[in-house]
Design an enzyme around this catalytic site. Structure first.
Site, PDB file in Angstrom:
ATOM      1  N   GLU A  92       0.657  -1.427   0.173  1.00  0.00           N
ATOM      2  CA  GLU A  92      -0.502  -0.089  -0.295  1.00  0.00           C
ATOM      3  C   GLU A  92       0.891   1.177   0.310  1.00  0.00           C
ATOM      4  OE1 GLU A  92      -4.228  -1.394   2.314  1.00  0.00           O
ATOM      5  OE2 GLU A  92      -1.680  -0.981   3.429  1.00  0.00           O
TER       6      GLU A  92
HETATM    7  C1  TNX Z   1      -4.096  -3.548   4.662  1.00  0.00           C
HETATM    8  S1  TNX Z   1      -2.717  -5.843   4.050  1.00  0.00           S
HETATM    9  C2  TNX Z   1      -2.857  -3.857   5.456  1.00  0.00           C
HETATM   10  C3  TNX Z   1      -2.869  -2.636   6.549  1.00  0.00           C
HETATM   11  C4  TNX Z   1      -4.108  -2.404   7.717  1.00  0.00           C
HETATM   12  C5  TNX Z   1      -4.947  -4.357   7.197  1.00  0.00           C
HETATM   13  C6  TNX Z   1      -6.514  -4.348   7.917  1.00  0.00           C
HETATM   14  C7  TNX Z   1      -1.650  -5.151   4.356  1.00  0.00           C
HETATM   15  C8  TNX Z   1      -0.654  -5.734   3.620  1.00  0.00           C
HETATM   16  N1  TNX Z   1      -1.798  -4.418   5.033  1.00  0.00           N
HETATM   17  O1  TNX Z   1      -1.714  -1.656   6.854  1.00  0.00           O
HETATM   18  O2  TNX Z   1      -3.373  -3.259   8.844  1.00  0.00           O
HETATM   19  O3  TNX Z   1      -5.020  -4.010   5.816  1.00  0.00           O
HETATM   20  O4  TNX Z   1      -7.511  -5.065   7.460  1.00  0.00           O
END
Ligand code: TNX
Length: 509
Positions: A313
């Site tokens: 992300e």
């Molecule tokens: C996505 S999945 C994220 C996290 C959040 C989570 C909450 C991923 C690698 N990153 O930063 O905490 O969703 O479900």
């Protein structure tokens, strides 16, 4: 004879035969063996039943009027992590290694029941070994911090389900959680906060080593994660020169408004749940000095082979910059003597270091470029860990109205958590799937008890997906829910605050 899957065992063993009858448990029953699993067995039986079994470290102690024995021994011809367990007039656990003895001991503890005549082990003949070598859980200690004793309790409850990797998510926008001597302001300035304005915290190097040692005694390898290049707002609270100004994206703005949470401000602690706004500075050499120092210090205190560099992300990082960064960061981890692990987005970069392990967090039906990104790790000689979000994420709600958890990936009831196949999600060879990891993100969980309500019982479903042969007799939902229900008294005895989901027929004893 009783059907094999009517025994109260989770994860289901590779092969099990229930034998009629019970072996009474009293303090006259003697444990024989010098494995650490012998002492762990005695302590666990005492916690559960109040009965303290006697112990002798060598087989000479078997005689002198002892009616029955529990013998633990290693036989290297048994599979790694595998074991044979026989409960008849006595008990024998034969492990392929110490891990196998530990798992045989955990299975024996599940056979310990209280009935009208008192405490007894159910009789059985079991031969067992794991399907996947990689059986992981993740604890996010950034959005909320959990101290050493809480992490130990998490290790106890998950290793009992035969999980063998603990991924600790140690840095994120909301806080930095690990002492790094060469960059002391990380813990001085960026560790005291957490989501929702709750107190933060961090592990000193001694704390971290204590966690690693405790995990090793329970056959869990610790994988430390420093999330880069995104999820780095907290680094900028300590060292503003390393981090770009926050980049606001539409969903961050909309979500923050919906939740009534302020937007991130450069250099100030961020306590909301937004993701994707932060990035380290990709074109500054100082950034790579930072990455190398952190990786080196983490590698020094981590006996396990892996360092996780995050990679998820980074929504505000231009793609070319992201690629450049993760190519360098994965190379740095190898240069510091460890194997890099990264979230699947890192597979977008062509030249990631060969042998990097990817962690897939897309859905059972992959969206966008997720599947391609994951497959690229395999093309580069690496392999994959499956953290398929719409089935294996432990932070999703069980039901629409469950008070804890998020919903973005799916609503995940116990059945949904159970019914998925790790090798059927991506178009890669089965041998490229190392196994699974079930992550617990902690935005909504302020206490370990709340963590446990999300993790249990669904972690047990993931344990069976990872451990049990796909085609074993009883490897199905109807059998699983009966067997799972029988874990309630164990969890109660260990103080595990599981969610009593109404899909499961929970037993009283
Ligand atoms: C996505 S999945 C994220 C996290 C959040 C989570 C909450 C991923 C690698 N990153 O930063 O905490 O969703 O479900």
């Amino acid at each position: 004879m009783v059907l094999p899957h009517s025994m109260p065992l989770v994860p289901l063993p590779a092969s099990s035969i229930a034998v009629d009858g019970r072996l009474p448990v009293s303090d006259g029953l003697r444990v024989i063996g010098d494995s650490p699993a012998a002492a762990q067995l005695i302590d666990a039986v005492a916690r559960r039943s109040g009965i303290r079994l006697s112990h002798s470290t060598d087989s000479d102690g078997a005689g002198d009027g002892v009616a029955s024995t529990i013998v633990l021994r290693i036989d290297p011809t048994t599979a790694p992590e595998g074991y044979g367990l026989t409960v008849g007039d006595s008990v024998e656990i034969v492990g392929g290694d110490e891990a196998g003895l530990f798992y045989g001991m955990q299975t024996l503890l599940q056979l310990l029941r209280e009935d009208d005549e008192g405490w007894a082990f159910l009789r059985a003949e079991i031969t067992d070994a794991p399907r996947f070598a990689r059986r992981g859980v993740m604890l996010d200690v950034t959005r909320h911090f959990f101290d050493v004793d809480e992490v130990k309790k998490f290790i106890d409850s998950t290793s009992a389900l035969k999980f063998n990797h603990l991924h600790l998510h140690l840095s994120d926008d909301q806080g930095w959680r690990i002492q790094i001597d060469s960059w002391p302001k990380l813990t001085e300035l960026a560790s005291s906060t957490a989501s929702l304005g709750d107190p933060g915290g961090f592990y000193t190097k001694d704390d971290y080593r204590e966690i690693v040692a405790y995990a090793a005694e329970r056959h869990m390898v610790v994988i430390p994660e420093i999330d880069l290049p995104g999820h780095t707002h907290a680094i900028g609270v300590a060292y503003p020169e390393l981090v770009e100004d926050p980049v606001m994206n539409d969903s961050l703005i909309a979500e923050s408004a919906r939740l009534g949470q302020p937007l991130p401000v450069a250099g100030e602690p961020y306590l909301g749940w937004g993701v994707g706004h932060s990035s380290v500075r990709i074109h500054e050499e100082r950034t790579y000095e930072f990455v190398r120092d952190v990786v080196r210090e983490l590698a020094e205190m981590t006996p396990g082979p892996y360092i996780h560099i995050g990679g998820d992300e980074s929504l505000g990082t231009p793609q070319a910059d992201f690629d450049l960064f993760v190519e360098r960061a994965t190379a740095i981890v190898f240069e510091e003597g460890k194997i890099p692990v990264a979230w699947h987005e890192v597979g977008a970069a062509k030249d990631i270091a060969e042998g990097t392990i990817g962690q897939y967090w897309g859905k059972t039906t992959p969206e966008g470029s997720h599947a391609e990104e994951a497959a690229h790790f395999v093309e580069r000689g690496g392999a994959l860990i499956m953290s398929t979000a719409d089935v294996a994420y432990l932070d999703m709600k069980y039901t629409e109205d469950f008070p804890l958890g998020l919903t973005w990936a799916a609503i995940i009831d116990v059945r949904r958590a159970y019914e998925w196949e790790p090798t059927a999600v991506l178009d890669v060879p089965e041998s490229a799937i190392l196994g699974i990891e079930a992550p617990l993100w902690s935005e909504t969980t302020r206490t370990l008890s709340e963590v446990e309500q999300l993790v249990f019982p669904r972690a047990a479903a993931q344990a069976e997906v990872a451990w049990s042969p796909h085609d074993a007799d009883g490897r199905d939902w109807e059998s699983f829910r009966e067997r799972l229900g029988a874990l309630a008294p164990l969890w109660k005895a260990e103080g595990v605050d599981f969610h009593p989901a109404d899909e499961i027929p929970w037993s009283e004893r």
